[in-house]
Design a protein around this motif. Structure first.
Motif, PDB file in Angstrom:
ATOM      1  N   ASN A  46       0.712  -1.143  -0.143  1.00  0.00           N
ATOM      2  CA  ASN A  46      -0.048   0.025  -0.053  1.00  0.00           C
ATOM      3  C   ASN A  46       0.903   1.348   0.099  1.00  0.00           C
ATOM      4  N   VAL A  47       0.690   1.825  -0.987  1.00  0.00           N
ATOM      5  CA  VAL A  47       1.506   3.238  -1.212  1.00  0.00           C
ATOM      6  C   VAL A  47       0.952   4.688  -1.284  1.00  0.00           C
ATOM      7  N   GLY A  48      -0.666   4.638  -1.241  1.00  0.00           N
ATOM      8  CA  GLY A  48      -1.166   5.934  -1.198  1.00  0.00           C
ATOM      9  C   GLY A  48      -2.674   5.573  -1.443  1.00  0.00           C
ATOM     10  N   HIS A  49      -3.512   6.819  -1.368  1.00  0.00           N
ATOM     11  CA  HIS A  49      -4.814   6.676  -1.484  1.00  0.00           C
ATOM     12  C   HIS A  49      -5.320   7.740  -2.586  1.00  0.00           C
ATOM     13  N   SER A  50      -6.420   7.315  -3.179  1.00  0.00           N
ATOM     14  CA  SER A  50      -7.215   7.947  -4.404  1.00  0.00           C
ATOM     15  C   SER A  50      -7.241   9.644  -4.026  1.00  0.00           C
ATOM     16  N   ASP A  51      -7.517   9.823  -2.760  1.00  0.00           N
ATOM     17  CA  ASP A  51      -7.835  11.030  -2.104  1.00  0.00           C
ATOM     18  C   ASP A  51      -6.754  12.048  -2.528  1.00  0.00           C
ATOM     19  N   GLN A  52      -5.538  11.580  -2.538  1.00  0.00           N
ATOM     20  CA  GLN A  52      -4.391  12.353  -3.037  1.00  0.00           C
ATOM     21  C   GLN A  52      -4.136  12.862  -4.305  1.00  0.00           C
ATOM     22  N   VAL A 148     -10.941   0.114  -2.914  1.00  0.00           N
ATOM     23  CA  VAL A 148     -11.831   1.025  -2.369  1.00  0.00           C
ATOM     24  C   VAL A 148     -10.928   2.492  -1.875  1.00  0.00           C
ATOM     25  N   GLY A 149     -10.270   2.657  -3.001  1.00  0.00           N
ATOM     26  CA  GLY A 149      -9.438   4.213  -2.351  1.00  0.00           C
ATOM     27  C   GLY A 149      -7.901   3.947  -2.185  1.00  0.00           C
ATOM     28  N   SER A 150      -7.618   2.837  -1.508  1.00  0.00           N
ATOM     29  CA  SER A 150      -6.264   2.597  -1.214  1.00  0.00           C
ATOM     30  C   SER A 150      -5.312   1.885  -2.391  1.00  0.00           C
ATOM     31  N   ILE A 151      -4.529   2.348  -2.607  1.00  0.00           N
ATOM     32  CA  ILE A 151      -3.554   2.145  -3.819  1.00  0.00           C
ATOM     33  C   ILE A 151      -2.435   1.059  -3.512  1.00  0.00           C
ATOM     34  N   PHE A 152      -2.398  -0.027  -4.182  1.00  0.00           N
ATOM     35  CA  PHE A 152      -1.341  -1.047  -3.877  1.00  0.00           C
ATOM     36  C   PHE A 152      -0.695  -1.161  -5.154  1.00  0.00           C
ATOM     37  N   VAL A 256      -2.544  -5.866   6.663  1.00  0.00           N
ATOM     38  CA  VAL A 256      -2.611  -6.081   5.417  1.00  0.00           C
ATOM     39  C   VAL A 256      -1.004  -6.542   4.960  1.00  0.00           C
ATOM     40  N   TRP A 257      -0.670  -7.825   4.743  1.00  0.00           N
ATOM     41  CA  TRP A 257       0.691  -8.103   4.682  1.00  0.00           C
ATOM     42  C   TRP A 257       1.130  -7.392   3.447  1.00  0.00           C
ATOM     43  N   PRO A 258       2.430  -6.926   3.534  1.00  0.00           N
ATOM     44  CA  PRO A 258       3.368  -7.050   4.803  1.00  0.00           C
ATOM     45  C   PRO A 258       3.309  -5.752   5.575  1.00  0.00           C
ATOM     46  N   LEU A 259       3.094  -4.440   5.045  1.00  0.00           N
ATOM     47  CA  LEU A 259       3.326  -3.342   5.394  1.00  0.00           C
ATOM     48  C   LEU A 259       2.139  -2.249   5.623  1.00  0.00           C
ATOM     49  N   ALA A 260       1.055  -2.762   5.957  1.00  0.00           N
ATOM     50  CA  ALA A 260      -0.106  -1.782   6.036  1.00  0.00           C
ATOM     51  C   ALA A 260      -1.251  -2.233   7.082  1.00  0.00           C
ATOM     52  N   THR A 261      -1.636  -1.294   7.857  1.00  0.00           N
ATOM     53  CA  THR A 261      -2.572  -1.507   8.770  1.00  0.00           C
ATOM     54  C   THR A 261      -3.882  -0.712   8.568  1.00  0.00           C
ATOM     55  N   ILE A 262      -5.007  -0.855   8.969  1.00  0.00           N
ATOM     56  CA  ILE A 262      -6.133  -0.170   8.654  1.00  0.00           C
ATOM     57  C   ILE A 262      -7.030  -0.305   9.786  1.00  0.00           C
ATOM     58  N   SER A 263      -7.273   0.660  10.455  1.00  0.00           N
ATOM     59  CA  SER A 263      -8.116   0.757  11.955  1.00  0.00           C
ATOM     60  C   SER A 263      -9.345   1.740  11.571  1.00  0.00           C
ATOM     61  N   CYS A 264     -10.406   1.238  11.776  1.00  0.00           N
ATOM     62  CA  CYS A 264     -11.768   1.869  11.433  1.00  0.00           C
ATOM     63  C   CYS A 264     -12.569   2.272  12.829  1.00  0.00           C
ATOM     64  N   TYR A 265     -12.953   3.531  12.853  1.00  0.00           N
ATOM     65  CA  TYR A 265     -14.030   3.593  14.061  1.00  0.00           C
ATOM     66  C   TYR A 265     -15.181   4.531  13.270  1.00  0.00           C
TER      67      TYR A 265
END
Length: 328
Positions: A46-52, A148-152, A256-265
């Motif tokens: 994961n290197v970025g997001h579409s919002d960028q 869903v917006g997260s760019i891998f 998300v293997w190996p280098l990303a985490t997503i935490s939702c509230y």
């Protein structure tokens, strides 16, 4: 969201005893070089997001263990990734972290210019070189997947497709309306630890009742659960009835293997991208997204992010202690 399967939950059913990996795997430069070849060059990162990237030509650049990468929004709204390396003498083509290259991007070394889709547009004086074919000198593309917006991205042409590697992950995320959130804040941290120490810490909440008093206050840790899948893990925990000020949505955390985490509230979600710099240097980048509708006040977001950062600091303090002892 759906209830966890009791047969796959660590907290419900005791696992067989397993040992940690050897301490020198966290401190060995040779192991880190092997990881660069076997993991970071072959897995989906994961290197970025579409919002960028809101307009055609918008780009961001990243460096992943020595590889320079650029991601660019195309005219049709899709995204494309390339090695950010001029095909002439290997100078970076894009030298800023973000920008827009709708009218082309030019290497600052010899002036080779590329279209935003990577095609070579101009190579000064090379039109006179016999046999020179500009179509053979486009920027080298990199595989990309938008989840869903997260760019891998994946540097390997031989790795399995994202959907195959992370089968079921997109369905897990359907429980959360990511389209109703917008990026609001970013925090970069430089750490003098090995990347695995950081990721190991996320993958267990055994430490939470000791290290995170705010987490103990808000969540029913006796019912914390983890589901492990081949390439990702899903964590969850019900909120305590007396801790509704942060929203009623039960915590959802993904590694998300190996280098990303997503935490939702309920009021926000955050993604942490981890960039290994060397065997003993790691750079997490934490990106926060706030809810759009109903709109969340800045005071609420500030409170939520401050609480998140306090938990993050508590984790980092422990990671530093652990890595100090690994080095010893």
């Amino acid at each position: 969201g759906r209830e966890p399967d009791p047969t796959s939950c660590w907290i419900i059913q005791l696992m067989d005893l397993v040992e940690n990996i050897p301490a020198d795997w966290y401190t060995s430069p040779e192991v880190f070089e092997l990881e660069k070849k076997a993991i970071f060059s072959k897995e989906w990162i994961n290197v970025g997001h579409s919002d960028q990237l809101n307009k055609a030509g918008d780009y961001f650049t990243v460096e992943l263990t020595g590889f320079l990468i650029c991601v660019i929004r195309q005219k049709d709204g899709s995204f494309a990734a390339f090695h950010n390396v001029c095909r002439h003498r290997a100078s970076p083509v894009l030298t800023k972290p973000t920008g827009n290259c709708a009218y082309g991007m030019s290497c600052s070394y010899h002036g080779w210019t590329y279209e935003m889709d990577g095609r070579l547009k101009k190579a000064p004086s090379f039109q006179e070189v016999p046999g020179f074919d500009p179509t053979k000198y486009s920027l080298v593309p990199i595989r990309l997947y938008n989840m869903v917006g997260s760019i891998f991205i994946n540097l390997s042409q031989d790795a399995p497709p994202f959907e195959e590697s992370f089968k079921g992950l997109k369905e897990e995320l359907n429980a959360y309306d990511f389209s109703n959130y917008e990026q609001c804040r970013t925090k970069n941290i430089d750490l003098d630890i090995n990347w695995k120490v950081f990721m190991d810490n996320f993958q267990e909440c055994y430490h939470c009742r000791v290290v995170h008093p705010m987490f103990v206050r808000d969540f029913d840790l006796k019912n914390y659960w983890v589901q492990n899948h081949t390439q990702y893990s899903k964590h969850g925990c019900p909120r305590k009835q007396e801790s509704k000020e942060l929203g009623s949505f039960e915590g959802l955390w993904l590694w998300v293997w190996p280098l990303a985490t997503i935490s939702c509230y309920e009021n926000y979600w955050e993604c942490t991208r981890v960039y290994p710099i060397s065997v003993d240097r790691t750079r997490p980048e934490v990106i926060y997204f706030k809810r759009k509708e109903p709109e969340v006040g800045i005071d609420v977001i500030d409170y939520n992010i401050e609480a998140n950062q306090q938990t993050f600091k508590e984790d980092i303090d422990m990671c530093n202690r652990v890595f100090h002892n690994f080095k010893g």
